[in-house]
Write an enzyme that holds these catalytic residues in place. Sequence first.
Site, PDB file in Angstrom:
ATOM      1  N   ASP A  84     -48.944  35.821 -25.912  1.00 20.43           N
ATOM      2  CA  ASP A  84     -47.646  36.436 -26.186  1.00 20.43           C
ATOM      3  C   ASP A  84     -46.729  35.552 -27.028  1.00 20.43           C
ATOM      4  OD1 ASP A  84     -46.022  38.742 -25.737  1.00 20.43           O
ATOM      5  OD2 ASP A  84     -44.810  37.602 -24.323  1.00 20.43           O
ATOM      6  N   HIS A  85     -45.901  36.193 -27.841  1.00 21.25           N
ATOM      7  CA  HIS A  85     -44.875  35.530 -28.655  1.00 21.25           C
ATOM      8  C   HIS A  85     -45.433  34.335 -29.431  1.00 21.25           C
ATOM      9  CE1 HIS A  85     -41.221  37.728 -27.963  1.00 21.25           C
ATOM     10  NE2 HIS A  85     -41.462  37.775 -26.663  1.00 21.25           N
ATOM     11  N   SER A 214     -37.444  42.208 -17.027  1.00 23.52           N
ATOM     12  CA  SER A 214     -36.956  41.649 -15.762  1.00 23.52           C
ATOM     13  C   SER A 214     -35.500  42.009 -15.512  1.00 23.52           C
ATOM     14  CB  SER A 214     -37.107  40.123 -15.756  1.00 23.52           C
ATOM     15  OG  SER A 214     -38.467  39.745 -15.755  1.00 23.52           O
ATOM     16  N   ASN A 233     -43.058  44.360 -20.392  1.00 22.50           N
ATOM     17  CA  ASN A 233     -43.233  42.917 -20.203  1.00 22.50           C
ATOM     18  C   ASN A 233     -42.301  42.380 -19.123  1.00 22.50           C
ATOM     19  OD1 ASN A 233     -44.941  43.170 -22.395  1.00 22.50           O
ATOM     20  ND2 ASN A 233     -44.029  41.476 -23.539  1.00 22.50           N
ATOM     21  N   THR A 236     -39.358  36.697 -16.361  1.00 20.41           N
ATOM     22  CA  THR A 236     -38.317  36.001 -15.606  1.00 20.41           C
ATOM     23  C   THR A 236     -38.293  36.408 -14.139  1.00 20.41           C
ATOM     24  OG1 THR A 236     -36.978  35.759 -17.606  1.00 20.41           O
ATOM     25  CG2 THR A 236     -35.844  35.524 -15.498  1.00 20.41           C
TER      26      THR A 236
END
Length: 284
Positions: A84-85, A214, A233, A236
């Site tokens: 991811d990212h 989150s 997604n 947190t």
Amino acid sequence: MPLVSTGELVTKARAKGRGIAAFNVITLEHAEAIALGAERAGSPAILQISENAVKFHGGRLSAVAAAAAAVARASSVPLSLHLDHVESVELLRAAHPEGFSSVMFDASKLSYADNVKATAEAVRWAHERDIWIEAELGKVGGKEGEPPLDAHAPGVRTDPAEAAAYVRDTGVDALAVAVGSSHAMTERTAVLDHTLIAALRDAVPVPLVLHGSSGVPDEEIRRAVASGMVKINVGTALSTAFTGAVRGYLEAAHPTVVDPRKYLAPAREAMAGTVERFLGVLRA
């Protein structure tokens, strides 16, 4: 159970009008908690490792990827492995030998033109290796190292016409969009633009991804999925559960404990409960 592909999980969820949750992995306990929560919920899920998590592990992807993959293979429910990212091209290219079926290539900090060019190159490389690519258009703020960003500020939200052109010109398999959420929120107060989500769903042919979930209340998540979001997604919320459990164990009654297993066990259990709850929201 063998690892399944992220593309397969997302495609099945989209066909059913459902959401599929992707949970961030930082430690082995995160991966174990995600698998446990998914098994309790009887739902598939995605284990995702971010570039920041790789940096936390000294910039070495292999160990954390192997651990997450081993946990996923031992699970009784379908789980996939997602990177991811990713901003680093080197890390993107490390995904294939480590067994990742998907990567979120993040060129969102670049200008639009440079984002399109870099992402299209990443897509060409990935598709030659049967890797599914997600990208981001718009500004989903709150990532580590970035200044705070008002999710409701002018120019932050993803434009449907621009999104359609972006998907066409890059060939991405999924698109993360800015619709009112933000990364790293510890309170669930985000208000999403459901009209925009529906417009984006109608404008682009690929599944939509909600980052920063989150901070999004349960009902907002349900409405987002109904409006067209598919991949949800969550990061947190797991960290909040983990840290809260560790802090509670050590501060409340066990201030002299030094064996990490004593406080990592309740932390893992707290994260599993969070995973099960989010999956329940998507199943409702």
